[in-house]
Structure formats: C-alpha cells, structure tokens
Motif scaffolding. Sequence first.
Motif, PDB file in Angstrom:
ATOM      1  N   GLU A 257     -19.120   5.865  36.209  1.00 37.21           N
ATOM      2  CA  GLU A 257     -17.729   6.278  36.402  1.00 37.21           C
ATOM      3  C   GLU A 257     -17.230   5.834  37.768  1.00 37.21           C
ATOM      4  O   GLU A 257     -16.105   5.346  37.917  1.00 37.21           O
ATOM      5  CB  GLU A 257     -17.616   7.798  36.261  1.00 37.21           C
ATOM      6  CG  GLU A 257     -16.182   8.311  36.303  1.00 37.21           C
ATOM      7  CD  GLU A 257     -16.096   9.817  36.128  1.00 37.21           C
ATOM      8  OE1 GLU A 257     -14.981  10.354  36.292  1.00 37.21           O
ATOM      9  OE2 GLU A 257     -17.132  10.452  35.837  1.00 37.21           O
ATOM     10  N   LEU A 258     -18.069   5.986  38.783  1.00 37.62           N
ATOM     11  CA  LEU A 258     -17.716   5.554  40.132  1.00 37.62           C
ATOM     12  C   LEU A 258     -17.472   4.050  40.173  1.00 37.62           C
ATOM     13  O   LEU A 258     -16.497   3.573  40.762  1.00 37.62           O
ATOM     14  CB  LEU A 258     -18.856   5.936  41.085  1.00 37.62           C
ATOM     15  CG  LEU A 258     -18.595   5.879  42.587  1.00 37.62           C
ATOM     16  CD1 LEU A 258     -17.518   6.864  42.993  1.00 37.62           C
ATOM     17  CD2 LEU A 258     -19.885   6.184  43.351  1.00 37.62           C
ATOM     18  N   TRP A 259     -18.347   3.311  39.526  1.00 35.76           N
ATOM     19  CA  TRP A 259     -18.236   1.845  39.487  1.00 35.76           C
ATOM     20  C   TRP A 259     -16.968   1.410  38.750  1.00 35.76           C
ATOM     21  O   TRP A 259     -16.218   0.555  39.233  1.00 35.76           O
ATOM     22  CB  TRP A 259     -19.476   1.278  38.801  1.00 35.76           C
ATOM     23  CG  TRP A 259     -19.432  -0.190  38.506  1.00 35.76           C
ATOM     24  CD1 TRP A 259     -19.125  -0.783  37.314  1.00 35.76           C
ATOM     25  CD2 TRP A 259     -19.719  -1.258  39.413  1.00 35.76           C
ATOM     26  NE1 TRP A 259     -19.194  -2.148  37.418  1.00 35.76           N
ATOM     27  CE2 TRP A 259     -19.566  -2.471  38.700  1.00 35.76           C
ATOM     28  CE3 TRP A 259     -20.091  -1.317  40.756  1.00 35.76           C
ATOM     29  CZ2 TRP A 259     -19.774  -3.707  39.283  1.00 35.76           C
ATOM     30  CZ3 TRP A 259     -20.301  -2.566  41.340  1.00 35.76           C
ATOM     31  CH2 TRP A 259     -20.145  -3.738  40.605  1.00 35.76           C
ATOM     32  N   THR A 260     -16.721   2.015  37.610  1.00 36.20           N
ATOM     33  CA  THR A 260     -15.594   1.604  36.774  1.00 36.20           C
ATOM     34  C   THR A 260     -14.254   1.989  37.382  1.00 36.20           C
ATOM     35  O   THR A 260     -13.320   1.177  37.443  1.00 36.20           O
ATOM     36  CB  THR A 260     -15.721   2.226  35.369  1.00 36.20           C
ATOM     37  OG1 THR A 260     -16.965   1.872  34.805  1.00 36.20           O
ATOM     38  CG2 THR A 260     -14.591   1.749  34.476  1.00 36.20           C
ATOM     39  N   GLN A 261     -14.164   3.246  37.847  1.00 39.05           N
ATOM     40  CA  GLN A 261     -12.869   3.761  38.276  1.00 39.05           C
ATOM     41  C   GLN A 261     -12.532   3.451  39.733  1.00 39.05           C
ATOM     42  O   GLN A 261     -11.361   3.339  40.082  1.00 39.05           O
ATOM     43  CB  GLN A 261     -12.814   5.275  38.067  1.00 39.05           C
ATOM     44  CG  GLN A 261     -12.879   5.696  36.608  1.00 39.05           C
ATOM     45  CD  GLN A 261     -12.653   7.185  36.438  1.00 39.05           C
ATOM     46  OE1 GLN A 261     -12.305   7.896  37.365  1.00 39.05           O
ATOM     47  NE2 GLN A 261     -12.857   7.670  35.224  1.00 39.05           N
ATOM     48  N   HIS A 262     -13.546   3.312  40.583  1.00 40.90           N
ATOM     49  CA  HIS A 262     -13.250   3.214  42.008  1.00 40.90           C
ATOM     50  C   HIS A 262     -13.627   1.875  42.638  1.00 40.90           C
ATOM     51  O   HIS A 262     -13.057   1.511  43.660  1.00 40.90           O
ATOM     52  CB  HIS A 262     -13.940   4.361  42.754  1.00 40.90           C
ATOM     53  CG  HIS A 262     -13.458   5.703  42.312  1.00 40.90           C
ATOM     54  ND1 HIS A 262     -12.219   6.203  42.661  1.00 40.90           N
ATOM     55  CD2 HIS A 262     -14.019   6.644  41.509  1.00 40.90           C
ATOM     56  CE1 HIS A 262     -12.056   7.398  42.111  1.00 40.90           C
ATOM     57  NE2 HIS A 262     -13.124   7.681  41.409  1.00 40.90           N
ATOM     58  N   VAL A 263     -14.574   1.161  42.059  1.00 42.36           N
ATOM     59  CA  VAL A 263     -14.849  -0.194  42.539  1.00 42.36           C
ATOM     60  C   VAL A 263     -13.932  -1.166  41.809  1.00 42.36           C
ATOM     61  O   VAL A 263     -13.262  -2.000  42.414  1.00 42.36           O
ATOM     62  CB  VAL A 263     -16.331  -0.562  42.358  1.00 42.36           C
ATOM     63  CG1 VAL A 263     -16.568  -2.013  42.759  1.00 42.36           C
ATOM     64  CG2 VAL A 263     -17.209   0.369  43.185  1.00 42.36           C
ATOM     65  N   GLY A 264     -13.875  -1.030  40.472  1.00 44.85           N
ATOM     66  CA  GLY A 264     -12.881  -1.770  39.698  1.00 44.85           C
ATOM     67  C   GLY A 264     -13.191  -3.244  39.524  1.00 44.85           C
ATOM     68  O   GLY A 264     -14.179  -3.779  40.037  1.00 44.85           O
TER      69      GLY A 264
END
Length: 640
Positions: A257-264
């Motif tokens: 979730e961190l990778w998908t939503q915040h790293v993008g």
Amino acid sequence: MSDQALPVELQADWTRFGAWREQRLGRLAALSNWLRQSGFDPALWQDSLNGLEQRLRQDLVQLAFVAEFSRGKSELINAIFFSGHGQRILPAGAGRTTMCPMELASDPRLPTGLRLLPIETRLDAATLTQWKTRHDAWQDHPFAPDDAAGMSSALSHLSDTLAVSLDRAQELGFYLDEAARAVMVRDSGGMVEVPRWRHALLNVDHPLLAQGLSILDTPGLNALGAEPELTLSLIPAAHAVVFLLGADTGVTRSDLELWTQHVGEAGRLRSYVVLNKIDTLWDPLRSSEDVRAQIDRQCESVASILQIPTQRVFAISAHKALLARIQQDPELLERSGVPALEAALSQVADQERRELIDSGWRATLLDTLMLLERQFQQQIQQADEQRLELAALEGKNKHVVRNLVLRIGMERKEFDAGLVKIQALHAVNARQLGKVAELLDAQTALAQLADLRQRLKSAVLKTGVRSVLEATFADVRRRIDEVEAALEENRSMLSAACEQLNTEFAFTIPSPKQLKLEGIRLELDSTQQDYMRYLTPARWLRLQNTAHAERLVLSALARLRSLLERGVRDAQHWNRAALAQLDVQVRERKRNMHRRLQSLEQVEHAEGELGQRIAQLRRQGSELRGRRAQLRQHFEGAMK
C-alpha cells in the motif's frame, strides 16, 4: 562535523560532485570577471551566466527513504552517513524508532541542531512549508557540531510518543484500521500511543550534506497518509527513492500500500528497493551458496511484485554494515551489501546529476558566445568601414571632409528618428508580456481552489475536491497553451521587426528563438496524476477531517502557484534575451556614429591627423580580432 565522521570509501564516492561543482563555479567566475573587465555589454551575457551559477549553487539532490515501521531505515542512514562517529546516532532497534518524518540537511546559515514540530499542529491547515517559516512553533534541541553524544541525545526525541484517546488520534490524522490498531500501544483506559512530533528538521555540518545532498526520512503509512505534502510534493521532488522492506517479512500488505499509494508510478522509475535484514537469513548450517541463492530468489520475487528491474533491488544488512564500519571489518562490510547500494546512490548524486546540469550548460554557453561574437563582428565591421571611409579622404581638401561630417550628422538624425519604431516595438512587446503575466496570474488562475478551501472550512461533508482540482488543472493547462500562443505571436512580430531593422539600418539582429513551455506542461501533467491517484475512495474518510482537506488543497495551491511563477520567469527571461541584441546594436550604432564624427572633426581641424587615425583604426581592427579569439578561448575553457 569533520570528514572523519564519514567513511573513507564514501568520501571518494560521494564527494566527486562537490569538487566538479567547485571547478565549474571557478571557471564560470573567471569567465564572468574577464567579460566584465573586458567591457562586454552585460545585457548579452549576465543573465545567462548568472542563471548557470544559481543553478549550480542551489542544485540539491534529495534522497527519500520510505518504509513502514521497523524496516531498518534509521539503521541504514546511520550506516551510510553517521558510522564515522563510532556509535549509533539515529535511534534504531526493536520496536518503533523514528516516529515522525525528518529532513536532514546542512545549512551553515542556521544553528546546528534538531527542530521538532508538535503533532498538534496538524489541527491547523497550514502546510509544512508554511510551518517552516514559523520558528516559534518548533521545539529546538541544539548541540555542538562535534558532539556525537549530544546529537544522539537530541535525536532520541524522534521516538517520543503521546497517549491520546482513539477519537483524538483520528482527529490528528491517524485513521487506524484493525491491523494498525493492533500495533498501537493501549493502556487500560483505551488510550493509544501516537508520535509526539509531526516533523523534524536536522541541520548538521556533514561533508556529504554540504555537497548539496539532503535526506528525507519518512516513517510509516500513517505518517504519509496524514501529510499530503509528503506524498504530493516532497517525495515526488526526490531524485531517488530508497524503499525498504524486511527480508524477514517480505512484501507485506502495508508495504504494498505504501509503495502503490505514496511512491507511485513516477517514484517507481527512480526507486531503489532495499531488502534489509538479510543477516536473519545467514545460517551457519547452510552453505553460503544456498544462502545467496535464497536471497537472490527473494530479490527476484520482490522485483516481480513491485514491477521493477531486479538490478534495482539490493539485499543488505544495515545493522552489519554499521557494525563493520565501527569495528573496521571490511569483510563484514562487503557481506552486508551496503557498498553496492551506496555505489548506485552515489551515481545519482554524481554522474546523473552532472549529466542533468551538462545538458543545459554547454548549450547556454554556446548561445552566449554566439551573441558576443556577433557583437565583435559588428565592431570589427564598423572599424573597417570607418578606416576605409577615412582612407578615401587622403589627398582630399577640407571641404570634402566637411561634407562628410554633415552627411554623418544627417545619418544620425535619420537614425534617431528611426528609434521611434524601436520604442514602439518595445511598447507592443511590453503589452504582450503583460498579457502573459495576466494569463499566469496565480490569484486568478487558482481562484476555484481558493474558493474550495474556504468552503471546506464550514462544510459538513468535504465534497467536490476532485472535481475542482480537475477543473483547475484544466484551466491552468489552457492558460499555458494561450501563453505559448501569445509568445509565438510576439516572436513572429519581433522577427518581422528585426528583419525590417536589419534591412533599414544594416543591423544583424537574429530572429528570437521559439519558447516552448513543454517542461512546465509535463510537470503539470505529473502533478495532476499525483493528486488524482491520491484522491482514492479509500481516502474519503481522511478528507472529512477539515485540517487534512485544507492541507491537501493548500499543497495543490503551492505547487500550481510555483508552476505559474516559473512560467512568468521563463517568459521574462526569453523576452530579455530576445530584445538584448536589438538594444545592444542600437547602442553600438550610436557609439559608432559618435566615434566617426569625432574622427572626422579631428581630421578637419588638425593636419596629419588623418594618417594617425587610419593607423589607429587598423590597430583597433587587429585588436578586436585578437580579442574575439580570446573570447572563444575563454568560453571553450569554461565548457570543458
């Protein structure tokens, strides 16, 4: 902090850019000084060379370290940047360590120390950028530059927490699902533990940070989710994103979730994924080949899940790297895998950074050289014409000289009358530039967003954010298109006017180059994608927090305002460059007419003056040709 606070091998790898930058700045200063002392018109070179200097001095490389709690970010930063102190500087270990986002930088204008922003400031809609200017809101923890123990003590506050009710935690932006609640410490009264600080700024005298490197440490999904500015501004601005996973956990749901939503998507292109804690896989009962094969398989699995090249996944042990450097154990350091990661990051800080600067460096210097050589050519031509004009007077009586003086006087009057056209050209150009400034006026272009912010303060349900953002981005894009069209219309007008002036006054003014705002348009598209990706249905509940919704809108206002202001600056710079040649040639023509009249008047009233003046002009032409060769040598030296 002395250079001894940095491992020797890192000093060589990470400081190359600093030496290269100082060399470039030295060459640029030498060129500017020579141009100034040689009397070159500043309108032809000062803007462009000052722009190069400013870019070099202000250029920063930001590395963003992104991970969930307990993935070893603090230990990795300790191993890379602070192992020379011989102790752990950032708090690291079991459980939660660094509880709030932190920026590490080196600014000699500010005192050495740690500044902490209380978590309660989240109840205010102001952005982090705005809070940074409100010094009284921060708690300061100063320490001496060479005091490792004092720094470590100050940084221990990064682990501070507060016990608050669940409702208060949610009010502060900690929206906790069942999994998140399970790891939050509760007491018998139902209180949960949240970070005491919202943001931290660490300013230290560090050899790497002094080279223009800055670090953003972002701990955990909750911290990023509550701060739109981190996800939508600070992480996208980073040159490289170091995304940490645990070898003992692999890619968990919250990691993904961190990778998908915040790293993008944009961050993925410049991300380095770190599989930390590989020492947990070291098994003395298994061969080193088996252990290596298991680690390789895990790296391949991570690359597949995150959809990045395998060569961008690094298996490391931050703890063992720190220990190896403190104990000066090169074998353990190599086994930790950290040197390979550092080599990749140093390439971002050095080679890629140089290439980015070099892409515009040589082109700018060549354009400036061309303008100055054109001025030289005009001066040489004028000196040769004046010499031939005087040579034609040899053996003639003073009556012929007097007629020539009168003719040049008439030429000057005609030229002065023609200046009305140039003044009119300046007036039309100023109106066009005013139209550009009006189109890119932030207050007008962002009015919908400003109105939305006011509505959010009192609205029970925070709705319409996505639609207003989409409408604002569309309007800004339309304005940029109209500005580009207006600038092209202005360029066509200037080109036609310059062609006419070249014919009428024998000028050599080049047509202005076309200005494309493609870079701004691409950044606008990227920014819109960031915000649309952020505004998922899952974040609807967060948006019902008034301060959070306002911060989201304020961050969009800040980014769009920056783009609009950049467009105005680009247009103004283009405009000055477009008119510089015209104004310089007008001034040069006036000076040349004045010199011609002076020469003829001296010849008219002094015997023997004609031959001396012809010889003087011959020497002047020769000197100008020599100085033109020197000019090219100086520029070629700066372009190396």
